[in-house]
Scaffold this motif. Structure first.
Motif, PDB file in Angstrom:
ATOM      1  N   VAL A   1       0.987  -1.352  -0.024  1.00 30.69           N
ATOM      2  CA  VAL A   1       0.037   0.021  -0.172  1.00 30.69           C
ATOM      3  C   VAL A   1       0.911   1.261  -0.151  1.00 30.69           C
ATOM      4  N   ASN A   2       0.876   1.980  -0.971  1.00 30.24           N
ATOM      5  CA  ASN A   2       1.667   3.337  -1.304  1.00 30.24           C
ATOM      6  C   ASN A   2       0.835   4.384  -0.499  1.00 30.24           C
ATOM      7  N   SER A   3      -0.398   4.524  -0.511  1.00 22.44           N
ATOM      8  CA  SER A   3      -1.183   5.573   0.453  1.00 22.44           C
ATOM      9  C   SER A   3      -2.562   4.993   0.555  1.00 22.44           C
ATOM     10  N   ALA A   4      -3.283   5.571   1.732  1.00 21.39           N
ATOM     11  CA  ALA A   4      -4.558   5.430   1.916  1.00 21.39           C
ATOM     12  C   ALA A   4      -5.206   6.766   2.540  1.00 21.39           C
ATOM     13  N   GLN A   5      -6.348   7.090   1.855  1.00 25.66           N
ATOM     14  CA  GLN A   5      -7.042   8.560   2.392  1.00 25.66           C
ATOM     15  C   GLN A   5      -8.406   8.364   2.152  1.00 25.66           C
ATOM     16  N   LEU A   6      -9.124   9.098   3.114  1.00 29.44           N
ATOM     17  CA  LEU A   6     -10.736   9.392   2.960  1.00 29.44           C
ATOM     18  C   LEU A   6     -10.725  10.150   1.416  1.00 29.44           C
ATOM     19  N   LEU A   7     -11.661   9.782   0.650  1.00 32.15           N
ATOM     20  CA  LEU A   7     -11.839  10.453  -0.656  1.00 32.15           C
ATOM     21  C   LEU A   7     -12.267  11.841  -0.454  1.00 32.15           C
ATOM     22  N   ALA A   8     -13.295  11.831   0.284  1.00 33.88           N
ATOM     23  CA  ALA A   8     -13.712  13.350   1.062  1.00 33.88           C
ATOM     24  C   ALA A   8     -12.938  13.949   1.900  1.00 33.88           C
ATOM     25  N   GLY A   9     -12.241  15.023   1.502  1.00 31.52           N
ATOM     26  CA  GLY A   9     -11.190  15.723   2.264  1.00 31.52           C
ATOM     27  C   GLY A   9      -9.953  15.380   2.239  1.00 31.52           C
ATOM     28  N   GLY A  10      -9.553  14.145   1.625  1.00 32.82           N
ATOM     29  CA  GLY A  10      -8.293  13.833   1.710  1.00 32.82           C
ATOM     30  C   GLY A  10      -7.394  13.220   2.741  1.00 32.82           C
ATOM     31  N   LYS A  11      -8.047  13.213   3.896  1.00 36.27           N
ATOM     32  CA  LYS A  11      -7.469  12.746   5.179  1.00 36.27           C
ATOM     33  C   LYS A  11      -6.542  11.689   5.090  1.00 36.27           C
ATOM     34  N   LYS A  12      -5.128  11.553   5.326  1.00 33.17           N
ATOM     35  CA  LYS A  12      -4.252  10.255   5.158  1.00 33.17           C
ATOM     36  C   LYS A  12      -4.890   9.393   6.328  1.00 33.17           C
ATOM     37  N   LEU A  13      -4.461   8.191   5.864  1.00 35.08           N
ATOM     38  CA  LEU A  13      -4.900   7.023   6.955  1.00 35.08           C
ATOM     39  C   LEU A  13      -3.899   5.916   6.861  1.00 35.08           C
ATOM     40  N   SER A  14      -3.418   5.909   8.133  1.00 35.09           N
ATOM     41  CA  SER A  14      -2.293   4.636   8.169  1.00 35.09           C
ATOM     42  C   SER A  14      -2.733   3.073   8.131  1.00 35.09           C
TER      43      SER A  14
END
Length: 458
Positions: A413-426
């Protein structure tokens, strides 16, 4: 002999090339349709004037079938058209509503089974321009509005059933499906003896004459007078023959890029896509062909004044997601009233979907179906970007422990984020799959989308 061998080899190579190109050709043909994922179906005609009622009775089933299920005579039904005057019809507003809902194409009933053409036709006077006080073609302004807003336009055309133009087919329905008519036994005996027809006026010509004099000329009109036509949506091939179907199929050459469904004549005219109606197939039911679920927002296709059983915004949005996760399209219906207005329930549903699509449309448009198995928390769509894959996780059931498990995902996994707002998730990787650490509360109670960028393809 050597020349013969070379010739056969050349023919073999040519044949292989043709077959090798065919999928690519079909992929290109279907590209815009597959990327669209979401369209509007519109069922509108004289039946809207009756709004599901006939002579004091509420007629059962779909409003657009009222002539058949109410066993209304040709003369009586044609009298109804003299009151049909949709003065509040606003094609621009209709198309804008579809666009704002996130829809990419519109398919409207140019002619339903009652045979009434919603356009000026030289093949039959039974059309909105000649048989109503409104006196105008409604498809021309719709075509102009679609062009203005960038939506594709398609026409539904009932090629076989036609209950007004003589010779058209009629699917037999027992009278009790409409209402408890005291003459049911007599009427049912007549329809049984007359291939489903209930009025002698319907059988004063042969079906072959109807195909040649009405259906073929009207399809020619539709494909010649309204600019680019993206879809031809056939329906109910009652009593169709291969001979009739070939005549109609030949007219499609007027629009070389047109896409057609599978209802012209089964099984020899499969069209470009399958059309499950009022249901979403399970993954096990799909065979790899393109498909589109058509569905009502309440319980009827054509307008009924008393049908207020509207699907919730949650249901509509989750249906769209479920369909996209299986590589399908969602054709969602609106049945305008006799004045040309969308019912309030439709307006509210469209607005609700539009609000969600404005934020999350990236997770629907131009996506492919899920590469993952069954997901207890929701659905998945994906896009392939070269050697990487983007997963869109549509979460219906938010995890109470703050950990969303993506079972079976082994890619980095290179990145994960909420599509709405773009908040990064670990994220962390476990034997079970990838675990995404999410907020305690779902940002969207209907469907929160998490965008996951992974290395490699899936």
């Amino acid at each position: 002999m050597k020349k013969l061998v070379l010739l056969l080899l050349a023919l073999s190579c040519a044949t292989q090339t043709i077959f090798a190109q065919t999928p690519t050709s079909q992929d290109q043909h279907m590209k815009w349709w597959r990327e669209a994922r979401f369209g509007m179906f519109i069922h509108w005609g004289v039946y809207a004037q009756l709004a599901g009622n006939w002579q004091g009775h509420q007629i059962g089933r779909g409003g657009e079938w009222i002539m058949n299920r109410g066993k209304i005579s040709v003369a009586d039904y044609q009298q109804v058209a003299q009151s049909f005057n949709p003065v509040k019809y606003d094609a621009d507003a209709w198309v804008k509503a579809a666009k704002d809902a996130g829809m990419k194409y519109i398919v409207i009933t140019a002619k339903h089974h009652d045979g009434f053409a919603m356009f000026k036709s030289g093949a039959s006077k039974w059309n909105i321009a000649d048989a109503t006080p409104y006196g105008k073609d409604v498809l021309k302004p719709l075509a102009a509005a679609c062009k203005k807003y960038g939506l594709k336009l398609g026409f539904y055309y009932s090629q076989a059933q036609d209950w007004n133009n003589p010779g058209g087919a009629a699917a037999r329905k027992v009278t009790s499906e409409g209402w408890a008519n005291p003459d049911s036994a007599k009427i049912d005996a007549y329809t049984k003896d007359n291939t489903g027809h209930w009025d002698p006026a319907q059988t004063s010509a042969t079906m072959g004459e109807y195909i040649d004099k009405v259906a073929v000329p009207q399809v020619k009109e539709l494909l010649s007078n309204y600019g680019d036509v993206a879809v031809l949506w056939w329906d109910t091939p009652t009593n169709m023959t291969d001979e009739f179907a070939k005549k109609l199929q030949a007219v499609l050459s007027l629009q070389p890029n047109i896409i057609t469904n599978d209802r012209l004549k089964r099984p020899n005219f499969p069209g470009d896509y399958k059309t499950p109606e009022q249901k979403i197939p399970a993954q096990s039911e799909l065979d790899g062909r393109d498909w589109e679920t058509c569905m009502t927002m309440n319980g009827t296709w054509g307008y009924k004044s008393y049908d207020n059983k509207w699907k919730s915004t949650e249901t509509l949005i989750r249906n769209l997601i479920d369909i996209a996760s299986k590589n399908g399209n969602y054709l969602l219906n609106v049945g305008p009233d006799a004045l040309g207005q969308f019912p309030q329930g439709s307006i509210e549903g469209l607005k609700g979907i539009g609000q969600w699509m404005k934020v999350n449309g990236e997770a629907i448009y131009a996506t492919n179906g899920s590469p993952l198995g069954t997901l207890s928390w929701g659905r998945c769509t994906k896009k392939t970007n070269g050697s990487n894959t983007t997963l869109y996780l549509h979460v219906f059931n938010w995890p109470t422990d703050g950990k969303l498990v993506v079972p079976g995902l082994k890619n980095k996994v290179n990145s994960a984020q909420l599509l709405a707002g773009g908040k990064k998730l670990s994220t962390t990787t476990t034997d079970e799959g990838v675990v995404i650490n999410v907020p305690a509360q779902a940002p969207d109670a209907i469907a929160t989308v998490i965008k996951v960028e992974t290395a490699g393809t899936l």
